[in-house]
Design an enzyme around this catalytic site. Structure first.
Site, PDB file in Angstrom:
ATOM      1  N   GLU A 269      46.589  46.511  40.405  1.00 46.27           N
ATOM      2  CA  GLU A 269      46.291  45.259  39.692  1.00 46.27           C
ATOM      3  C   GLU A 269      46.276  44.081  40.654  1.00 46.27           C
ATOM      4  O   GLU A 269      46.958  44.091  41.676  1.00 46.27           O
ATOM      5  CB  GLU A 269      47.385  45.002  38.638  1.00 46.27           C
ATOM      6  CG  GLU A 269      46.951  45.266  37.204  1.00 46.27           C
ATOM      7  CD  GLU A 269      46.094  44.138  36.615  1.00 46.27           C
ATOM      8  OE1 GLU A 269      45.382  43.445  37.362  1.00 46.27           O
ATOM      9  OE2 GLU A 269      46.141  43.960  35.389  1.00 46.27           O
ATOM     10  N   ASP A 270      45.527  43.068  40.290  1.00 45.64           N
ATOM     11  CA  ASP A 270      45.527  41.839  41.092  1.00 45.64           C
ATOM     12  C   ASP A 270      46.809  41.048  40.864  1.00 45.64           C
ATOM     13  O   ASP A 270      47.454  40.589  41.797  1.00 45.64           O
ATOM     14  CB  ASP A 270      44.287  40.975  40.790  1.00 45.64           C
ATOM     15  CG  ASP A 270      44.097  40.662  39.301  1.00 45.64           C
ATOM     16  OD1 ASP A 270      44.803  41.236  38.447  1.00 45.64           O
ATOM     17  OD2 ASP A 270      43.211  39.837  38.996  1.00 45.64           O
TER      18      ASP A 270
ATOM     19  N   LYS B 208      53.971  36.962  38.831  1.00 45.77           N
ATOM     20  CA  LYS B 208      54.581  35.676  38.441  1.00 45.77           C
ATOM     21  C   LYS B 208      55.743  35.995  37.514  1.00 45.77           C
ATOM     22  O   LYS B 208      55.580  36.002  36.295  1.00 45.77           O
ATOM     23  CB  LYS B 208      53.568  34.827  37.663  1.00 45.77           C
ATOM     24  CG  LYS B 208      52.431  34.244  38.474  1.00 45.77           C
ATOM     25  CD  LYS B 208      51.560  33.406  37.538  1.00 45.77           C
ATOM     26  CE  LYS B 208      50.257  32.994  38.164  1.00 45.77           C
ATOM     27  NZ  LYS B 208      49.336  32.384  37.187  1.00 45.77           N
TER      28      LYS B 208
ATOM     29  N   ASP C 218      39.741  35.313  39.904  1.00 46.80           N
ATOM     30  CA  ASP C 218      38.718  34.322  39.559  1.00 46.80           C
ATOM     31  C   ASP C 218      39.244  33.208  38.681  1.00 46.80           C
ATOM     32  O   ASP C 218      40.295  33.320  38.054  1.00 46.80           O
ATOM     33  CB  ASP C 218      37.577  35.001  38.793  1.00 46.80           C
ATOM     34  CG  ASP C 218      37.990  35.346  37.350  1.00 46.80           C
ATOM     35  OD1 ASP C 218      39.016  36.038  37.180  1.00 46.80           O
ATOM     36  OD2 ASP C 218      37.306  34.910  36.404  1.00 46.80           O
TER      37      ASP C 218
ATOM     38  N   ARG D  23      36.165  34.501  43.533  1.00 42.30           N
ATOM     39  CA  ARG D  23      36.680  35.844  43.843  1.00 42.30           C
ATOM     40  C   ARG D  23      36.544  36.199  45.318  1.00 42.30           C
ATOM     41  O   ARG D  23      37.320  36.982  45.856  1.00 42.30           O
ATOM     42  CB  ARG D  23      35.930  36.911  43.031  1.00 42.30           C
ATOM     43  CG  ARG D  23      36.192  36.872  41.531  1.00 42.30           C
ATOM     44  CD  ARG D  23      35.676  38.161  40.894  1.00 42.30           C
ATOM     45  NE  ARG D  23      35.525  38.061  39.450  1.00 42.30           N
ATOM     46  CZ  ARG D  23      36.503  38.271  38.567  1.00 42.30           C
ATOM     47  NH1 ARG D  23      37.714  38.588  38.987  1.00 42.30           N
ATOM     48  NH2 ARG D  23      36.278  38.165  37.276  1.00 42.30           N
TER      49      ARG D  23
ATOM     50  N   LYS E 109      38.188  42.983  36.641  1.00 43.96           N
ATOM     51  CA  LYS E 109      37.521  42.970  37.930  1.00 43.96           C
ATOM     52  C   LYS E 109      38.453  42.518  39.044  1.00 43.96           C
ATOM     53  O   LYS E 109      38.192  42.772  40.210  1.00 43.96           O
ATOM     54  CB  LYS E 109      36.318  42.010  37.895  1.00 43.96           C
ATOM     55  CG  LYS E 109      35.292  42.329  36.871  1.00 43.96           C
ATOM     56  CD  LYS E 109      34.256  41.165  36.854  1.00 43.96           C
ATOM     57  CE  LYS E 109      33.543  41.161  35.534  1.00 43.96           C
ATOM     58  NZ  LYS E 109      32.725  39.926  35.394  1.00 43.96           N
ATOM     59  N   GLY E 110      39.525  41.819  38.675  1.00 44.47           N
ATOM     60  CA  GLY E 110      40.370  41.156  39.667  1.00 44.47           C
ATOM     61  C   GLY E 110      40.902  42.039  40.780  1.00 44.47           C
ATOM     62  O   GLY E 110      41.181  41.564  41.871  1.00 44.47           O
TER      63      GLY E 110
ATOM     64  N   PHE F 108      48.143  28.537  38.853  1.00 43.22           N
ATOM     65  CA  PHE F 108      46.947  29.348  38.646  1.00 43.22           C
ATOM     66  C   PHE F 108      46.298  29.583  40.007  1.00 43.22           C
ATOM     67  O   PHE F 108      45.940  28.641  40.705  1.00 43.22           O
ATOM     68  CB  PHE F 108      45.963  28.685  37.685  1.00 43.22           C
ATOM     69  CG  PHE F 108      44.930  29.659  37.204  1.00 43.22           C
ATOM     70  CD1 PHE F 108      45.210  30.553  36.182  1.00 43.22           C
ATOM     71  CD2 PHE F 108      43.680  29.716  37.808  1.00 43.22           C
ATOM     72  CE1 PHE F 108      44.270  31.484  35.761  1.00 43.22           C
ATOM     73  CE2 PHE F 108      42.729  30.649  37.397  1.00 43.22           C
ATOM     74  CZ  PHE F 108      43.034  31.531  36.368  1.00 43.22           C
ATOM     75  N   VAL F 109      46.176  30.849  40.390  1.00 40.07           N
ATOM     76  CA  VAL F 109      45.669  31.178  41.727  1.00 40.07           C
ATOM     77  C   VAL F 109      44.305  31.860  41.660  1.00 40.07           C
ATOM     78  O   VAL F 109      43.968  32.498  40.662  1.00 40.07           O
ATOM     79  CB  VAL F 109      46.671  32.070  42.505  1.00 40.07           C
ATOM     80  CG1 VAL F 109      47.932  31.301  42.825  1.00 40.07           C
ATOM     81  CG2 VAL F 109      46.983  33.349  41.738  1.00 40.07           C
TER      82      VAL F 109
ATOM     83  N   ASP G  78      51.037  38.670  35.138  1.00 45.43           N
ATOM     84  CA  ASP G  78      51.386  37.332  34.668  1.00 45.43           C
ATOM     85  C   ASP G  78      52.361  37.496  33.494  1.00 45.43           C
ATOM     86  O   ASP G  78      53.562  37.651  33.690  1.00 45.43           O
ATOM     87  CB  ASP G  78      50.079  36.628  34.290  1.00 45.43           C
ATOM     88  CG  ASP G  78      50.256  35.153  33.932  1.00 45.43           C
ATOM     89  OD1 ASP G  78      51.203  34.535  34.428  1.00 45.43           O
ATOM     90  OD2 ASP G  78      49.429  34.623  33.172  1.00 45.43           O
TER      91      ASP G  78
HETATM   92  P1  IMP Z   1      48.773  39.245  31.882  1.00 42.86           P
HETATM   93  O1  IMP Z   1      48.325  40.149  30.772  1.00 42.86           O
HETATM   94  O2  IMP Z   1      49.236  37.919  31.342  1.00 42.86           O
HETATM   95  O3  IMP Z   1      49.793  39.866  32.780  1.00 42.86           O
HETATM   96  O4  IMP Z   1      47.493  38.854  32.693  1.00 42.86           O
HETATM   97  C1  IMP Z   1      47.002  39.611  33.693  1.00 42.86           C
HETATM   98  C2  IMP Z   1      45.572  39.237  34.000  1.00 42.86           C
HETATM   99  O5  IMP Z   1      45.315  37.841  33.808  1.00 42.86           O
HETATM  100  C3  IMP Z   1      45.265  39.515  35.442  1.00 42.86           C
HETATM  101  O6  IMP Z   1      44.751  40.799  35.634  1.00 42.86           O
HETATM  102  C4  IMP Z   1      44.277  38.419  35.797  1.00 42.86           C
HETATM  103  O7  IMP Z   1      42.960  38.866  35.558  1.00 42.86           O
HETATM  104  C5  IMP Z   1      44.582  37.279  34.863  1.00 42.86           C
HETATM  105  N1  IMP Z   1      45.409  36.235  35.522  1.00 42.86           N
HETATM  106  C6  IMP Z   1      46.705  35.937  35.317  1.00 42.86           C
HETATM  107  N2  IMP Z   1      47.131  34.935  36.097  1.00 42.86           N
HETATM  108  C7  IMP Z   1      46.072  34.577  36.844  1.00 42.86           C
HETATM  109  C8  IMP Z   1      45.879  33.593  37.890  1.00 42.86           C
HETATM  110  O8  IMP Z   1      46.775  32.831  38.295  1.00 42.86           O
HETATM  111  N3  IMP Z   1      44.627  33.556  38.421  1.00 42.86           N
HETATM  112  C9  IMP Z   1      43.604  34.364  38.013  1.00 42.86           C
HETATM  113  N4  IMP Z   1      43.752  35.303  37.084  1.00 42.86           N
HETATM  114  C10 IMP Z   1      44.961  35.408  36.486  1.00 42.86           C
HETATM  115 MG    MG Z   2      40.661  37.692  35.601  1.00 42.23          MG
END
Ligand code: IMP
Ligand code: MG
Length: 181
Positions: free
Chosen positions: A101-102, A133, A161, A167, A45-46, A154-155, A105
């Site tokens: 994508e939001d 990040k 969210d 959100r 949803k982000g 963590f943002v 990470d």
């Molecule tokens: P990844 O698979 O570790 O790259 O994670 C990506 C997903 O984790 C994003 O689409 C977010 O939904 C969530 N996420 C990662 N870091 C944060 C953060 O700092 N705040 C909120 N959601 C996050």
């Molecule tokens: Mg999320």
């Protein structure tokens, strides 16, 4: 507004800075995809607020579709487990796909989605992420369009969210560690 502000340590990216950067990204994407009628795929949803603003700032024809992926559950640590909860409505063969994508990470989520979409014979797949990040990356992944590189905090806000809250904040904020630890 009072309850929303609880747990927020500071504003990392202001509403104005977000709008300026989204306009810049939209201009670049509009130029790069001119005449290609790209399909913007929003990862729910982000990504929903970023997608809504980016879409309205584009000056080219484009379509939108949505995908939902499970990654974190309610926690703040990546499980590494990715599952498609909602797939695209339409076939993407021959389409120029831009994943919206939001945040990237660890990169696990977007790597999984890209691998999955590439099996469907799209003309191209690129990634546009509002936030990245870089210090947290576990898989090699170079996003094509990045709004902001941010440190390992963590943002929340602007679609992002913590346990489904925050959100709707118009800015990107940093959560107090005591909220999630
Ligand atoms: P990844 O698979 O570790 O790259 O994670 C990506 C997903 O984790 C994003 O689409 C977010 O939904 C969530 N996420 C990662 N870091 C944060 C953060 O700092 N705040 C909120 N959601 C996050
Ligand atoms: Mg999320």
């Amino acid at each position: 507004m009072k309850t929303l502000l609880q747990g927020i340590d500071r504003v990392l990216i202001s509403q104005e800075a977000l709008q300026t950067r989204v306009a810049e990204l939209a201009e670049q994407i509009s130029a790069d995809y001119k005449g290609l009628n790209p399909l913007l795929v929003c990862v729910l949803k982000g990504g929903y607020i970023f997608l809504a603003d980016l879409s309205r700032a584009l000056s080219i024809n484009h379509a939108v579709d949505f995908m939902a992926i499970s990654s974190y559950g309610n926690g703040s640590v990546s499980s590494g487990v990715v599952r498609i909860l909602k797939d695209l409505d339409r076939d993407i063969s021959g389409r120029n796909v831009l994943l919206v994508e939001d945040i990237i990470d660890t990169g696990n989520t977007i790597a999984y989605i890209m691998e999955n979409l590439r099996t469907r014979q799209p003309a191209s797949v690129r990634v546009c992420t509002l936030l990245s990040k870089p210090s947290r990356r576990e898989v090699f992944l170079q996003a094509d369009y990045v709004g902001f590189e941010i440190p390992n905090d963590f943002v929340i806000g602007y679609g992002l969210d913590y346990a489904e809250a925050y959100r709707n904040l118009p800015y990107i904020g940093v959560l107090k560690p005591e909220v999630y630890s």
